[in-house]
Scaffold this active site. Structure first.
Site, PDB file in Angstrom:
ATOM      1  N   TYR A   1      38.331  45.584  45.919  1.00  0.00           N
ATOM      2  CA  TYR A   1      39.192  44.923  44.940  1.00  0.00           C
ATOM      3  C   TYR A   1      40.149  43.979  45.652  1.00  0.00           C
ATOM      4  O   TYR A   1      40.864  44.383  46.553  1.00  0.00           O
ATOM      5  CB  TYR A   1      39.981  45.963  44.140  1.00  0.00           C
ATOM      6  CG  TYR A   1      40.494  45.442  42.811  1.00  0.00           C
ATOM      7  CD1 TYR A   1      39.810  45.716  41.628  1.00  0.00           C
ATOM      8  CD2 TYR A   1      41.641  44.661  42.738  1.00  0.00           C
ATOM      9  CE1 TYR A   1      40.255  45.226  40.410  1.00  0.00           C
ATOM     10  CE2 TYR A   1      42.094  44.167  41.532  1.00  0.00           C
ATOM     11  CZ  TYR A   1      41.402  44.462  40.372  1.00  0.00           C
ATOM     12  OH  TYR A   1      41.849  43.968  39.166  1.00  0.00           O
ATOM     13  N   SER A   2      40.142  42.697  45.269  1.00  0.00           N
ATOM     14  CA  SER A   2      40.984  41.667  45.866  1.00  0.00           C
ATOM     15  C   SER A   2      40.688  41.584  47.371  1.00  0.00           C
ATOM     16  O   SER A   2      39.544  41.374  47.755  1.00  0.00           O
ATOM     17  CB  SER A   2      42.451  41.945  45.560  1.00  0.00           C
ATOM     18  OG  SER A   2      43.245  40.821  45.842  1.00  0.00           O
ATOM     19  N   VAL A   3      41.687  41.791  48.237  1.00  0.00           N
ATOM     20  CA  VAL A   3      41.388  41.732  49.670  1.00  0.00           C
ATOM     21  C   VAL A   3      40.378  42.803  50.055  1.00  0.00           C
ATOM     22  O   VAL A   3      39.624  42.645  51.025  1.00  0.00           O
ATOM     23  CB  VAL A   3      42.686  41.858  50.512  1.00  0.00           C
ATOM     24  CG1 VAL A   3      43.239  43.268  50.462  1.00  0.00           C
ATOM     25  CG2 VAL A   3      42.446  41.450  51.955  1.00  0.00           C
TER      26      VAL A   3
END
Length: 274
Positions: A113-115
């Protein structure tokens, strides 16, 4: 005096011991909210910047019963808050690949998730370099494709006040947790480290993955456009899908039920291919 062959053997033995001592302790890295040794699939979840393994706890109750959620706790996060966060992507990825190889029984899927999506992508590439069994699929959420740069200015080197304001903008809403001065003092070094992993990232050339990729984005996430989500297609020779869910960058929280349903659909589709 030792013979040359004996000295060489001794040095080799010391080298092996040093390598074993430097290996990460898998018990610190992985949290399974509902352990299931008989699971037919393991979903290895990597959180967003500053996130802890527990942000995925709820997911264990929403996915099919034969899927075991294995959430990653990075150094400096959650229960490992006393450790220094890692600021370089390659060593982080290599340690994570070691942990997964040691503790996660195939088949497994990486969900970042995201980074965490960037870390998951590079971890999948690490398994390819090693020539061993890697993930059966890569699920990426709230993240643009790795060959694209962020449309927003970098945050990780900003002053304290500027970074806090930038985090509010990134979330698309005012985050009351950032009003807590003591909490900010603790979390900002971790957030700077995580944001730096993403903002200083430069993808090395390489072949696309051969496992399927499923990408998920928020309809109101100004940091990840639909085209930048669909651009993940370039990084696999396997199946690809892109799903947009209601919400901003953290649709993980605002659209939990829909996100779980979308993940379940992709897992069922993957079951047909395994």
């Amino acid at each position: 005096m030792q013979e040359p062959q004996e000295r060489t053997g001794r040095a080799r033995d010391l080298g092996r011991r040093a390598h074993l001592a430097s290996r990460p302790d898998p018990r610190k890295w992985i949290q399974c909210p509902r352990p299931n040794p008989d699971a037919s699939l393991r979903l290895v979840c990597l959180p967003y910047s500053g996130g802890r393994a527990s942000v995925f706890t709820w997911l264990a109750a929403e996915l099919p019963g034969d899927v075991e959620v294995c959430a990653i706790e990075f150094p400096g996060h959650g229960r490992r808050l006393g450790e220094a966060p890692m600021t370089r992507l390659r060593p982080l990825v290599e340690q994570l690949a070691d942990v997964i190889a040691a503790r996660i029984r195939p088949p497994f899927v990486l969900l970042g998730y995201s980074v965490g999506a960037l870390i998951a992508f590079e971890t999948a590439r690490a398994f390819v370099r090693r020539g061993g069994p890697g993930p059966n699929a890569l699920f990426v959420a709230a993240a643009r494709a790795p060959h694209l740069r962020s449309p927003r200015p970098p945050l990780h080197e900003l002053s304290r006040a500027e970074l806090v304001e930038g985090l509010h903008r990134l979330a698309g809403r005012h985050n009351e947790l950032l009003d807590n001065e003591e909490l900010v003092d603790v979390m900002l070094p971790v957030l700077r480290a995580d944001l730096g992993l993403d903002e200083t990232y430069a993808r090395e050339p390489g072949s696309p993955l051969d496992c399927p990729i499923a990408a998920f984005g928020g309809s109101e996430d100004w940091t990840v456009s639909r085209p930048s989500l669909e651009a993940w297609r370039e990084h696999t020779t396997g199946d690809f899908s892109a799903t947009t869910l209601p919400g901003g960058h953290f649709f993980l929280d605002s659209s939990r039920g829909l996100f779980a349903e979308a993940l379940t659909a992709e897992i069922k589709r993957l079951d047909e291919m395994i």
